[in-house]
Write a protein that holds these residues in place. Structure first.
Motif, mmCIF file in Angstrom:
data_model
loop_
_atom_site.group_PDB
_atom_site.id
_atom_site.type_symbol
_atom_site.label_atom_id
_atom_site.label_comp_id
_atom_site.label_asym_id
_atom_site.label_seq_id
_atom_site.Cartn_x
_atom_site.Cartn_y
_atom_site.Cartn_z
ATOM 1 N N SER A 2 0.826 -1.206 0.000
ATOM 2 C CA SER A 2 0.000 0.000 0.000
ATOM 3 C C SER A 2 0.862 1.258 0.000
ATOM 4 O O SER A 2 2.024 1.241 0.388
ATOM 5 N N LEU A 3 0.261 2.364 -0.432
ATOM 6 C CA LEU A 3 0.956 3.655 -0.423
ATOM 7 C C LEU A 3 1.386 3.997 1.004
ATOM 8 O O LEU A 3 2.465 4.529 1.218
ATOM 9 N N HIS A 4 0.537 3.655 1.983
ATOM 10 C CA HIS A 4 0.849 3.917 3.392
ATOM 11 C C HIS A 4 2.176 3.250 3.776
ATOM 12 O O HIS A 4 3.045 3.882 4.361
ATOM 13 N N HIS A 5 2.356 1.975 3.412
ATOM 14 C CA HIS A 5 3.579 1.257 3.754
ATOM 15 C C HIS A 5 4.778 1.806 2.987
ATOM 16 O O HIS A 5 5.876 1.882 3.517
ATOM 17 N N ILE A 6 4.561 2.198 1.758
ATOM 18 C CA ILE A 6 5.651 2.759 0.958
ATOM 19 C C ILE A 6 6.125 4.061 1.583
ATOM 20 O O ILE A 6 7.319 4.289 1.766
ATOM 21 N N VAL A 7 5.175 4.938 1.921
ATOM 22 C CA VAL A 7 5.538 6.224 2.505
ATOM 23 C C VAL A 7 6.202 6.034 3.858
ATOM 24 O O VAL A 7 7.202 6.682 4.162
ATOM 25 N N ASP A 116 4.646 20.408 2.913
ATOM 26 C CA ASP A 116 4.257 21.508 3.793
ATOM 27 C C ASP A 116 4.083 20.995 5.211
ATOM 28 O O ASP A 116 3.869 19.805 5.431
ATOM 29 N N CYS A 117 4.137 21.914 6.162
ATOM 30 C CA CYS A 117 3.800 21.578 7.537
ATOM 31 C C CYS A 117 2.283 21.456 7.616
ATOM 32 O O CYS A 117 1.564 22.332 7.135
ATOM 33 N N GLY A 118 1.797 20.366 8.165
ATOM 34 C CA GLY A 118 0.362 20.160 8.256
ATOM 35 C C GLY A 118 0.013 19.143 9.320
ATOM 36 O O GLY A 118 0.889 18.562 9.964
ATOM 37 N N VAL A 119 -1.277 18.912 9.481
ATOM 38 C CA VAL A 119 -1.768 17.927 10.437
ATOM 39 C C VAL A 119 -1.345 16.544 9.963
ATOM 40 O O VAL A 119 -1.381 16.247 8.767
ATOM 41 N N CYS A 120 -0.952 15.711 10.879
ATOM 42 C CA CYS A 120 -0.518 14.364 10.534
ATOM 43 C C CYS A 120 -1.694 13.536 10.030
ATOM 44 O O CYS A 120 -2.736 13.443 10.683
ATOM 45 N N SER A 121 -1.549 12.968 8.861
ATOM 46 C CA SER A 121 -2.590 12.133 8.251
ATOM 47 C C SER A 121 -2.133 10.672 8.276
ATOM 48 O O SER A 121 -1.100 10.329 7.712
ATOM 49 N N THR A 122 -2.942 9.820 8.905
ATOM 50 C CA THR A 122 -2.562 8.411 9.018
ATOM 51 C C THR A 122 -2.646 7.674 7.673
ATOM 52 O O THR A 122 -2.180 6.545 7.582
ATOM 53 N N THR A 123 -3.191 8.290 6.649
ATOM 54 C CA THR A 123 -3.225 7.627 5.339
ATOM 55 C C THR A 123 -1.855 7.670 4.669
ATOM 56 O O THR A 123 -1.581 6.845 3.795
ATOM 57 N N THR A 125 1.214 8.842 6.692
ATOM 58 C CA THR A 125 2.289 9.057 7.653
ATOM 59 C C THR A 125 2.026 8.273 8.938
ATOM 60 O O THR A 125 0.891 8.110 9.350
ATOM 61 N N GLU A 126 3.097 7.825 9.576
ATOM 62 C CA GLU A 126 2.997 7.179 10.868
ATOM 63 C C GLU A 126 2.809 8.267 11.926
ATOM 64 O O GLU A 126 3.719 9.052 12.161
ATOM 65 N N CYS A 127 1.643 8.311 12.551
ATOM 66 C CA CYS A 127 1.304 9.399 13.474
ATOM 67 C C CYS A 127 1.189 8.943 14.916
ATOM 68 O O CYS A 127 0.806 9.728 15.777
#
Length: 130
Positions: A2-7, A116-123, A125-127
């Motif tokens: 998944s894209l999540h695991h790749i990122v 950019d600096c932003g809210v952590c998205s679990t889709t 990034t590991e948050c």
């Protein structure tokens, strides 16, 4: 994969591999830099049944403003956590060398176009530590 695991893999590799090369290649003082930027780094793309291949790509790197302060109302804390995260990516696929016959030789990874600096998205990034 998944894209999540790749990122997540890229972010982990970025933390390990990028600090020395960023300082040398960009002239940025890593101890004082605040913000989020696209930076080049190299990682080893590999998967079971294939030989690894070194890949240079662009990824997000930086430090963003974050703070917490106590407040009287529950939950008794006001938090402002921002992370350096991908806003725009392009997916690239490469063919890994010397794969076994029953192994898919293709490896896909994101290339950062804008960060950019932003809210952590679990889709993406590991948050869990925030």
């Amino acid at each position: 994969m998944s894209l999540h695991h790749i990122v997540l893999g890229l972010l982990a590799l970025q933390l390990v591999l990028s600090s020395t090369t960023i300082a040398k290649s960009s002239g940025v003082n890593l101890r004082t830099f605040i913000g989020c930027a696209v930076r080049e780094f190299t990682f080893l793309a590999k998967k079971p049944g294939c030989k690894g291949q070194r890949i240079s790509t662009d990824a997000c790197w930086g430090r963003c403003e974050t703070w917490e302060k106590p407040v009287l109302d529950r939950p008794n804390i006001e938090a402002h956590h921002r992370v350096c995260t991908y806003n725009e990516t392009r997916m690239v696929t490469v063919k890994l060398p010397n794969c076994l016959p029953d192994v898919d030789p293709f490896y896909t990874y994101p290339v950062a176009l804008r960060c950019d600096c932003g809210v952590c998205s679990t889709t993406t990034t590991e948050c869990e530590t925030l």
